[in-house]
Scaffold this motif. Sequence first.
Motif, mmCIF file in Angstrom:
data_model
loop_
_atom_site.group_PDB
_atom_site.id
_atom_site.type_symbol
_atom_site.label_atom_id
_atom_site.label_comp_id
_atom_site.label_asym_id
_atom_site.label_seq_id
_atom_site.Cartn_x
_atom_site.Cartn_y
_atom_site.Cartn_z
ATOM 1 N N THR A 70 23.535 31.667 -43.641
ATOM 2 C CA THR A 70 23.660 31.635 -42.145
ATOM 3 C C THR A 70 22.807 30.778 -41.363
ATOM 4 O OG1 THR A 70 21.782 33.176 -42.164
ATOM 5 C CG2 THR A 70 23.872 34.134 -42.680
ATOM 6 N N GLY A 71 23.556 30.755 -39.982
ATOM 7 C CA GLY A 71 22.762 30.132 -39.020
ATOM 8 C C GLY A 71 21.608 30.967 -38.531
ATOM 9 N N ARG A 72 20.438 30.157 -37.949
ATOM 10 C CA ARG A 72 19.525 30.938 -37.732
ATOM 11 C C ARG A 72 19.674 31.963 -36.456
ATOM 12 N NH1 ARG A 72 14.426 29.592 -38.743
ATOM 13 N NH2 ARG A 72 15.063 27.554 -39.346
ATOM 14 N N LYS B 27 21.363 39.342 -37.991
ATOM 15 C CA LYS B 27 21.361 40.444 -39.275
ATOM 16 C C LYS B 27 20.239 41.203 -39.235
ATOM 17 C CE LYS B 27 24.843 38.213 -41.856
ATOM 18 N NZ LYS B 27 25.549 38.115 -43.449
ATOM 19 N N TRP B 28 19.222 40.488 -39.257
ATOM 20 C CA TRP B 28 17.846 41.274 -39.524
ATOM 21 C C TRP B 28 17.642 42.431 -38.314
ATOM 22 C CZ3 TRP B 28 13.462 40.455 -43.081
ATOM 23 C CH2 TRP B 28 13.830 40.144 -44.225
ATOM 24 N N ILE C 229 10.556 38.299 -51.387
ATOM 25 C CA ILE C 229 10.927 37.211 -50.222
ATOM 26 C C ILE C 229 12.696 37.373 -50.079
ATOM 27 C CG2 ILE C 229 9.271 35.619 -50.750
ATOM 28 C CD1 ILE C 229 11.336 33.794 -52.007
ATOM 29 N N ALA C 230 13.154 37.098 -48.953
ATOM 30 C CA ALA C 230 14.397 36.706 -48.579
ATOM 31 C C ALA C 230 14.578 35.448 -47.933
ATOM 32 C CB ALA C 230 14.865 37.931 -47.474
ATOM 33 N N LEU C 231 15.587 34.934 -48.586
ATOM 34 C CA LEU C 231 15.834 33.333 -47.906
ATOM 35 C C LEU C 231 16.607 33.333 -46.877
ATOM 36 C CD1 LEU C 231 16.717 31.425 -51.396
ATOM 37 C CD2 LEU C 231 14.493 31.385 -50.165
ATOM 38 N N GLY C 232 16.241 32.416 -45.927
ATOM 39 C CA GLY C 232 16.740 32.380 -44.703
ATOM 40 C C GLY C 232 17.489 31.102 -44.376
#
Length: 117
Positions: free
Chosen positions: A86-88, A94-95, A47-50
């Motif tokens: 980061t903000g949404r 970034k992705w 997973i990556a945390l957003g």
Amino acid sequence: MERMPLGALRPTQMTVGMDYVEAKALITARLPGDELERFMTAHAIRIALGPDGEAFIVDHHHWARAWYDLGYLDAPVTLVADFGGTGREQFWQKWSAKAGCIHSTRAASVTALKHCL
């Protein structure tokens, strides 16, 4: 190893092959109780945390869906990236800027890890 609720994990792969999911569910269902935890840990969902601490599945979408379908409430996870600060909008930029990070096939899923992190 950390565990997270399967219902809280957000996919980054648009689709999964249900034949593959069903095969993974069958593999898991056949495991005796004493082997199940070791097996799941060896196949931990990456997973990556957003933003807001949301967990996005980076790899092992099929295992996640198989375990969810089997009725498991949570699963082991491995954190591979933390974009929590980061903000949404910045998170998705970034992705999106890294080709392949949001993908629609299994082959892209494996490739995404190399390019996204």
